[in-house]
Design a protein around this motif. Sequence first.
Motif, PDB file in Angstrom:
ATOM      1  N   VAL A  66       7.817  -2.599  -2.495  1.00  0.00           N
ATOM      2  CA  VAL A  66       7.403  -1.846  -1.315  1.00  0.00           C
ATOM      3  C   VAL A  66       8.304  -2.120  -0.110  1.00  0.00           C
ATOM      4  CG1 VAL A  66       5.022  -1.886  -2.136  1.00  0.00           C
ATOM      5  CG2 VAL A  66       5.749  -3.562  -0.429  1.00  0.00           C
ATOM      6  N   ASP A  67       9.186  -3.093  -0.208  1.00  0.00           N
ATOM      7  CA  ASP A  67      10.077  -3.398   0.905  1.00  0.00           C
ATOM      8  C   ASP A  67      10.965  -2.194   1.195  1.00  0.00           C
ATOM      9  OD1 ASP A  67      11.260  -4.838   2.911  1.00  0.00           O
ATOM     10  OD2 ASP A  67      12.480  -6.097   1.598  1.00  0.00           O
ATOM     11  N   GLY A  68      10.916  -1.681   2.414  1.00  0.00           N
ATOM     12  CA  GLY A  68      11.719  -0.525   2.798  1.00  0.00           C
ATOM     13  C   GLY A  68      10.986   0.793   2.726  1.00  0.00           C
ATOM     14  N   LEU A  69       9.855   0.842   2.026  1.00  0.00           N
ATOM     15  CA  LEU A  69       9.102   2.095   1.979  1.00  0.00           C
ATOM     16  C   LEU A  69       8.543   2.407   3.359  1.00  0.00           C
ATOM     17  CD1 LEU A  69       7.052   1.734  -1.343  1.00  0.00           C
ATOM     18  CD2 LEU A  69       9.193   2.975  -0.981  1.00  0.00           C
ATOM     19  N   ALA A  70       8.737   3.626   3.818  1.00  0.00           N
ATOM     20  CA  ALA A  70       8.262   4.044   5.144  1.00  0.00           C
ATOM     21  C   ALA A  70       8.726   3.057   6.211  1.00  0.00           C
ATOM     22  CB  ALA A  70       6.738   4.176   5.153  1.00  0.00           C
TER      23      ALA A  70
END
Length: 343
Positions: A324-328
Amino acid sequence: MPAPTARPAPRRHPAPTALVLGARGAVGRATVAELRRLGAEVTTAGRSAPEPDGLALDVRTAEGRTALRAAAESVDVVINATGIEDPRLVDATAGTILVDISATAAVLARMATTFASTEAGSRGLVLGAGIAPGLTTLLVDALDPAPGDEIDVAIMLGGGEVHGPAAVAWTAELAGRPLHEPGEAGDGPSGEILNFRSSLRVPEPFGSRRYVRADFPDHLLLGAPRGALVRSWLATDSRVSTAALGVVGRFPALRSLVARAPHLGTSAWSITAIDRGTGRTLRARGEGQSRTTGVLTAHAALAAADRGLRDLATTADLLPLAAVDGLADLRLETPDPVATPST
């Protein structure tokens, strides 16, 4: 709540298909956009049809839940982004996977019980998607709590972001009410722990911030199954607004004022998870709670569809934290260990 044990099953379509309830709302729109960006076929639904080919479907009525059951039969996953917390949606989506963004611990416990007691064939239930729970669950899981460990989860939301009436009502209704099975005794009239009554000061990069106790459900989703004590705390990026939550917690009759309070602050949010024993700390930051919630929900939903989920699961069972790192524009951080947060 039973521990999830996901078993794979064949996907019914070459590309994942999803039905998004509450597609007009801020979270629903972000979920739909991310699902389509990832290649999913999406049907939108709302009390009035959100798109020309969307469905007019009101899940608050028996007729709407009957229509939902029929619509759910043709998709891989149903996502509830309505803000309506109703365990009856588990039965109304029997036969497919339901991803629920609800955040109230008592409601999620009832959904888990409904799921466990219903014979509905091949389907799955994802409890806690988005930021809190969801991302919070990933952070707690990454700390790998053992029996007897104590984890604090400090959730700071942007006070300047405008949310829908369901989100505002959810926050207001917490005020002064007891937490659901928190795993410890409190100072309430019958030994309960009451929302927004106790507080915690959490070390942050530029000083510290005071948070109030709140009934987010990671103590139910991860704490109790692992024998650990997980406490969740809430603040906004406006210290004035956070102090006001404490006042409403002491005087619940004032909870109606929450809906009329001005939006003070920015759209920035952060989550800090701290192991009290070791001081090990994990933090996530971002901008725009609704957008991040929708994006994370979309990824959890497609992960559930991809494995053909047939059981109960949390976001931590479906996605690794690094994914999830970097998502949105979400950023993960590993600060130096901190001293025990002070009450």
